[in-house]
Design a protein around this motif. Structure first.
Motif, PDB file in Angstrom:
ATOM      1  N   MET A 136       0.876  -1.208   0.055  1.00 53.44           N
ATOM      2  CA  MET A 136       0.092   0.030   0.030  1.00 53.44           C
ATOM      3  C   MET A 136       0.894   1.237  -0.069  1.00 53.44           C
ATOM      4  N   LEU A 137       1.824   1.192   0.675  1.00 54.23           N
ATOM      5  CA  LEU A 137       2.785   2.411   0.881  1.00 54.23           C
ATOM      6  C   LEU A 137       3.668   2.584  -0.222  1.00 54.23           C
ATOM      7  N   TRP A 142       6.164   5.893  -5.072  1.00 58.48           N
ATOM      8  CA  TRP A 142       6.421   5.923  -6.491  1.00 58.48           C
ATOM      9  C   TRP A 142       5.593   7.082  -7.287  1.00 58.48           C
ATOM     10  N   ALA A 143       4.484   7.336  -6.997  1.00 54.84           N
ATOM     11  CA  ALA A 143       3.419   7.904  -7.597  1.00 54.84           C
ATOM     12  C   ALA A 143       3.803   9.466  -8.300  1.00 54.84           C
ATOM     13  N   PRO A 144       4.554  10.263  -7.470  1.00 48.80           N
ATOM     14  CA  PRO A 144       5.126  11.404  -8.071  1.00 48.80           C
ATOM     15  C   PRO A 144       6.122  10.989  -9.264  1.00 48.80           C
ATOM     16  N   VAL A 145       6.852   9.949  -9.060  1.00 49.81           N
ATOM     17  CA  VAL A 145       7.834   9.728 -10.098  1.00 49.81           C
ATOM     18  C   VAL A 145       7.198   9.183 -11.438  1.00 49.81           C
ATOM     19  N   ARG A 148       5.611  12.379 -13.055  1.00 50.80           N
ATOM     20  CA  ARG A 148       6.618  13.076 -13.693  1.00 50.80           C
ATOM     21  C   ARG A 148       7.370  12.488 -15.150  1.00 50.80           C
ATOM     22  N   PHE A 149       7.595  11.162 -14.822  1.00 50.22           N
ATOM     23  CA  PHE A 149       8.162  10.186 -16.201  1.00 50.22           C
ATOM     24  C   PHE A 149       7.082   9.163 -16.465  1.00 50.22           C
ATOM     25  N   PRO A 150       6.121   9.502 -17.208  1.00 49.02           N
ATOM     26  CA  PRO A 150       4.931   8.894 -17.818  1.00 49.02           C
ATOM     27  C   PRO A 150       5.583   7.264 -18.273  1.00 49.02           C
ATOM     28  N   ALA A 151       6.674   7.106 -18.871  1.00 46.39           N
ATOM     29  CA  ALA A 151       7.123   6.005 -19.422  1.00 46.39           C
ATOM     30  C   ALA A 151       7.440   4.913 -18.294  1.00 46.39           C
ATOM     31  N   LEU A 152       7.762   5.439 -17.168  1.00 46.36           N
ATOM     32  CA  LEU A 152       8.025   4.456 -15.970  1.00 46.36           C
ATOM     33  C   LEU A 152       6.604   4.285 -15.350  1.00 46.36           C
ATOM     34  N   GLY A 153       5.552   5.033 -15.585  1.00 51.21           N
ATOM     35  CA  GLY A 153       4.299   4.634 -14.981  1.00 51.21           C
ATOM     36  C   GLY A 153       3.456   3.791 -15.790  1.00 51.21           C
ATOM     37  N   PRO A 157       6.868  -1.430 -16.200  1.00 46.75           N
ATOM     38  CA  PRO A 157       8.042  -0.593 -15.570  1.00 46.75           C
ATOM     39  C   PRO A 157       7.369  -0.529 -14.302  1.00 46.75           C
ATOM     40  N   SER A 158       6.162   0.295 -14.108  1.00 47.14           N
ATOM     41  CA  SER A 158       5.798   0.374 -12.477  1.00 47.14           C
ATOM     42  C   SER A 158       5.642  -0.707 -11.811  1.00 47.14           C
ATOM     43  N   ASN A 159       5.156  -1.840 -12.285  1.00 48.76           N
ATOM     44  CA  ASN A 159       5.070  -2.852 -11.476  1.00 48.76           C
ATOM     45  C   ASN A 159       6.295  -3.560 -10.998  1.00 48.76           C
ATOM     46  N   LEU A 160       7.210  -3.631 -12.246  1.00 42.26           N
ATOM     47  CA  LEU A 160       8.710  -4.080 -11.807  1.00 42.26           C
ATOM     48  C   LEU A 160       9.470  -3.345 -10.741  1.00 42.26           C
ATOM     49  N   LEU A 161       9.147  -1.983 -10.867  1.00 39.46           N
ATOM     50  CA  LEU A 161       9.916  -1.242  -9.847  1.00 39.46           C
ATOM     51  C   LEU A 161       9.294  -1.130  -8.400  1.00 39.46           C
TER      52      LEU A 161
END
Length: 189
Positions: A136-137, A142-145, A148-153, A157-161
């Motif tokens: 949950m945390l 990571w949300a602000p990142v 700012r960087f939609p490719a990571l979102g 990529p977001s699930n891997l990070l």
């Protein structure tokens, strides 16, 4: 930063139990700092966690992680470690007790021989209680990142990070500490 990727499936952990004589606690702490520093210089070293005694018994648990079994074995068989252990033995009750673990289930391996593994439901409850708050945390952090960087979102990529940021601390930091903290509850009835 090294360009060599670490295969988390090959990581091995040396778990060392030292019961320290009460009169040697300060001397042991100084020795432990030197031993940790010595291990850090060996190839493949990934980190050390020391769990200090919490009760009457002066039992130190040290977790030393290496990227590969061969690298850990080189440290275990080194003259440097042999000298350090020889120096520590007079401070210890019962000697040096190293155990090598190359599987994730070592979190729930009993400290003493002959003891049984905790019930699976207790392992599941403890793991759930550790991972749930992180799940949950971490995405919120990571949300602000991601904004700012939609490719990571993106989905992958977001699930891997997020998964990486949960798994690594759980495996290397949180579960060893939590299982030690909950050792009495984890004991089979």
């Amino acid at each position: 930063m090294s360009s060599t990727a670490i295969d988390l499936n090959s990581v091995v952990t040396l778990v060392i139990y030292h019961k320290v004589r009460r009169e040697a606690l300060a001397q042991y702490e100084a020795w432990l700092r030197r031993a940790v520093k010595a291990a850090q210089h060996w190839p493949g070293h990934l980190g050390v966690n020391v769990i200090r005694p919490g009760g009457d018994e002066a039992l130190f648990t040290t977790l030393v992680r290496f990227a590969e079994a061969a690298q850990l074995q080189a440290w275990i068989e080194s003259a440097e470690r042999a000298e350090l252990i020889a120096e520590a033995l007079p401070m210890l009750e019962g000697g040096d007790h190293p155990l090598v673990h190359d599987d994730p289930e070592f979190w729930f391996t009993p400290l003493r021989g002959g003891a049984r593994q905790p019930p699976k439901w207790k392992q599941a409850v403890l793991t759930f209680l550790v991972i749930s708050p992180l799940s949950m945390l971490v995405p919120r952090l990571w949300a602000p990142v991601f904004e700012r960087f939609p490719a990571l979102g993106g989905l992958v990529p977001s699930n891997l990070l997020i998964t990486l940021c949960i798994v690594v601390p759980v495996v290397f930091l949180i579960m060893p500490w939590v299982t030690r903290l909950c050792a009495d509850w984890l004991r089979p009835v």
